[in-house]
Scaffold this active site. Sequence first.
Site, PDB file in Angstrom:
ATOM      1  N   SER A  24      23.654  35.930  19.351  1.00  0.00           N
ATOM      2  CA  SER A  24      23.920  36.208  20.774  1.00  0.00           C
ATOM      3  C   SER A  24      22.792  37.025  21.395  1.00  0.00           C
ATOM      4  CB  SER A  24      25.251  36.958  20.928  1.00  0.00           C
ATOM      5  OG  SER A  24      25.246  38.134  20.148  1.00  0.00           O
ATOM      6  N   THR A 159      40.894  24.992  64.207  1.00  0.00           N
ATOM      7  CA  THR A 159      41.831  24.864  63.095  1.00  0.00           C
ATOM      8  C   THR A 159      41.777  23.391  62.735  1.00  0.00           C
ATOM      9  OG1 THR A 159      43.724  24.372  64.511  1.00  0.00           O
ATOM     10  CG2 THR A 159      43.390  26.693  63.970  1.00  0.00           C
ATOM     11  N   HIS A 160      41.883  23.074  61.467  1.00  0.00           N
ATOM     12  CA  HIS A 160      41.738  21.687  60.987  1.00  0.00           C
ATOM     13  C   HIS A 160      40.391  21.101  61.403  1.00  0.00           C
ATOM     14  CE1 HIS A 160      46.121  21.927  60.322  1.00  0.00           C
ATOM     15  NE2 HIS A 160      46.123  22.538  61.508  1.00  0.00           N
ATOM     16  N   SER A 291      12.721  16.823  53.109  1.00  0.00           N
ATOM     17  CA  SER A 291      13.009  15.626  52.319  1.00  0.00           C
ATOM     18  C   SER A 291      11.692  14.980  51.911  1.00  0.00           C
ATOM     19  CB  SER A 291      13.832  14.657  53.162  1.00  0.00           C
ATOM     20  OG  SER A 291      13.646  13.328  52.711  1.00  0.00           O
ATOM     21  N   LYS A 297      13.491  15.690  58.270  1.00  0.00           N
ATOM     22  CA  LYS A 297      14.610  16.460  57.739  1.00  0.00           C
ATOM     23  C   LYS A 297      14.328  17.948  57.569  1.00  0.00           C
ATOM     24  CE  LYS A 297      18.046  15.080  56.465  1.00  0.00           C
ATOM     25  NZ  LYS A 297      19.030  14.470  55.779  1.00  0.00           N
ATOM     26  N   ASN A 299      16.794  20.555  55.822  1.00  0.00           N
ATOM     27  CA  ASN A 299      18.108  20.579  55.163  1.00  0.00           C
ATOM     28  C   ASN A 299      18.538  21.982  54.747  1.00  0.00           C
ATOM     29  OD1 ASN A 299      18.357  17.772  55.325  1.00  0.00           O
ATOM     30  ND2 ASN A 299      17.196  17.496  53.422  1.00  0.00           N
ATOM     31  N   GLU A 304      23.956  24.886  50.731  1.00  0.00           N
ATOM     32  CA  GLU A 304      24.718  23.922  49.924  1.00  0.00           C
ATOM     33  C   GLU A 304      24.888  24.421  48.492  1.00  0.00           C
ATOM     34  OE1 GLU A 304      23.326  20.016  52.491  1.00  0.00           O
ATOM     35  OE2 GLU A 304      22.306  20.516  50.638  1.00  0.00           O
TER      36      GLU A 304
HETATM   37  N1  ARG Z   1      27.657  40.018  18.927  1.00  0.00           N
HETATM   38  C1  ARG Z   1      29.033  40.277  18.637  1.00  0.00           C
HETATM   39  C2  ARG Z   1      29.849  40.152  19.955  1.00  0.00           C
HETATM   40  O1  ARG Z   1      29.292  40.185  20.996  1.00  0.00           O
HETATM   41  C3  ARG Z   1      29.181  41.620  18.042  1.00  0.00           C
HETATM   42  C4  ARG Z   1      30.427  41.831  17.289  1.00  0.00           C
HETATM   43  C5  ARG Z   1      30.378  41.266  15.927  1.00  0.00           C
HETATM   44  N2  ARG Z   1      31.477  41.757  15.161  1.00  0.00           N
HETATM   45  C6  ARG Z   1      31.879  41.173  14.064  1.00  0.00           C
HETATM   46  N3  ARG Z   1      32.914  41.703  13.498  1.00  0.00           N
HETATM   47  N4  ARG Z   1      31.284  40.120  13.594  1.00  0.00           N
HETATM   48  O2  ARG Z   1      31.044  39.982  19.933  1.00  0.00           O
END
Ligand code: ARG
Length: 466
Positions: A24, A159-160, A291, A297, A299, A304
Site C-alpha cells: 500500500s 422548476t422542471h 474541438s 466550439k 465547450n 462537465e
Molecule cells: N498497510 C496496512 C493498512 O493500511 C497496515 C496494517 C497492517 N496490519 C496487519 N495486521 N497486517 O491497513
Amino acid sequence: MAKKLWGGRFSKKTNPLVEEFTKSIHYDYKLAECDIFGSLAHVYILEKCGYLTPAEKGKLEEGLDSIRQRLIEGKGKFSIHNKEEDIHTWIQNELYKEVGDLVLKLHTARSRNDQVVFATKLYCKYAIEDLCDGCISKLAIALNTLAKQNKEIIIPGFTHLQHAQPVRLRDYLYAYEEMLRRDYRRLQYIAQNIIITLGAGALAGTPIGVNEYRWGAEAFLKEVKNWKKEFNIEATVNSIDTVSDRDFVIEIISALSILAMHLSRLAEDLIIWATKEFDFIEIDDAYCTGSSLMPQKKNPDALELIRGYAGRLYGNLVSVLTMMKGLPLTYNRDMQLDKEPLFNSFEIVCSELRVLEGLIKTLKFNKKKIEEHLRDESLYATDLVYYLVDKKIPFKEAHTIIGKLIKYSLDNGIEIKNIPEDKLKVFSDKFVKKEIVTLFDPRVSVESKRSINRKARTALERARQE
Ligand code: ARG
C-alpha cells in the site's frame, strides 16, 4: 534488521506477486507525517512508563524529526517499486538508518492496526481543515462576491427546467453559497467527532496504563514543536472498536459526496446557462476547451467533468461501505482499501472547488439576453393569480381563470398584455387592464415576494465573518 515488520515465524520468502499485491506504500505514503506524529507521541508514552530512557527518547525524537524534515523537502519518493510494504514499515526502516537497533524498541506495545487508525484519523482532521478553510470558503466567497456584483440582475427561475417565476440572480447564487456553508459545517462536525487515540495495540490493548497514555500524550502535545495540534490524544476506550472502526472514513466520503453533488448541480446550471438557447452567461475562455474538428466550439469541459466526477465520489463511498460490510471484528487487511477512495475523494473535491472558484470569479452575465427571456409572460402567471386573490377570488378559482387566459393567449398567438379589456372581462370581471399590464415586470414580481428573511441572512453572514 529484517526489512519487514514481521517475518520471524516464516521459513519461506513471500512470493513476489503476493508482496506486490499486498503493498500500500504507493498510496499510504500520504500518511507519512501523521504516522511520524503518532510515533513521536508513542515515544513520550514509552518513556513515561520506563520502556525508554530519556536519552533513548531524545535519540528517537531526533531520528523521527529528521525523517520528517526529509519528507517535507520532498526527499522521499514512493511508488509500487519501494521495497517496503507500507509507509509504516518505510518509516521504521528509515529510522533504523538514523538510530540503529534502538528502533527495535519503538514497536513496544504497538501494532500497525492502531498506527494506521491514528495516522488516518489525523490525516482526515488536517485534510478537512485545509479543505474547509482553503477551498470551500474561497468558493463560497467567490459566489457571494459575484452575487453582490450583479445584485440588480433578475433571471427566470425554473422548476422542471420550465419557466416558473422570476428570481433574483443573487438569491440563486446565495443558494449555492448556503449549500457550501452546510458542507463546511458537516465536515467540521465530523472532524470534531474524530477522537484520536492510542493504546489499542493489535486489538486487545497494551500493558501500558491509561494514565501513562494520558501523561505521555499531554507532555508530548505540550513540548512538541512545529506541528498543528488542536486536538487531544486519548487512551482508547475500546481497543476492539478502535482497530475495527472506519466510520469516520465513510462519514467523510459521504459528506464529500454531498459536496460533490452540490458542485455537480452548480456545474449543470452553468452548462445550461452557457448554451446558445439560454445564453445567460459567458464563461471565460480560460475555463473552456475547443474541438479538434469544429472550429467554432467553446465547450464547458471543466464543468462537465465536475458533473461527472460526482459519480466517482459516490463510487468511492459505495466501495468503502461494501468493503466494511460483513467484516468480522477486528482488523482485516481489506481495510487497507479505505485509503485510495478517501484520498481520491479529497483530491477530486479540492480540484473541483479550485477550478470553480476561478471560473466563478471570471463569469460574465449577458443582461440583454436575460431580459429577453424575462419577456415571457408565463413567468408572471402566478402574479396574475395573486392579483385576483387580492380581489377576493378564492385561490383555486383564480388559478383556473389564469390557466384559461394563458391557454387563450397561446391558442390565439396574442400576448395577455395585448388582450382588450372587454375580452379580459370575459375571464373575470375583476380584471382592470391598466393594472394587469404593470404585473409583467420582473422587478415588481420579485419585490412582491416578502417571505424571504433577508435580514436574517445578513445577520448570519456577519456572524460567519466574525
Ligand atoms: N498497510 C496496512 C493498512 O493500511 C497496515 C496494517 C497492517 N496490519 C496487519 N495486521 N497486517 O491497513
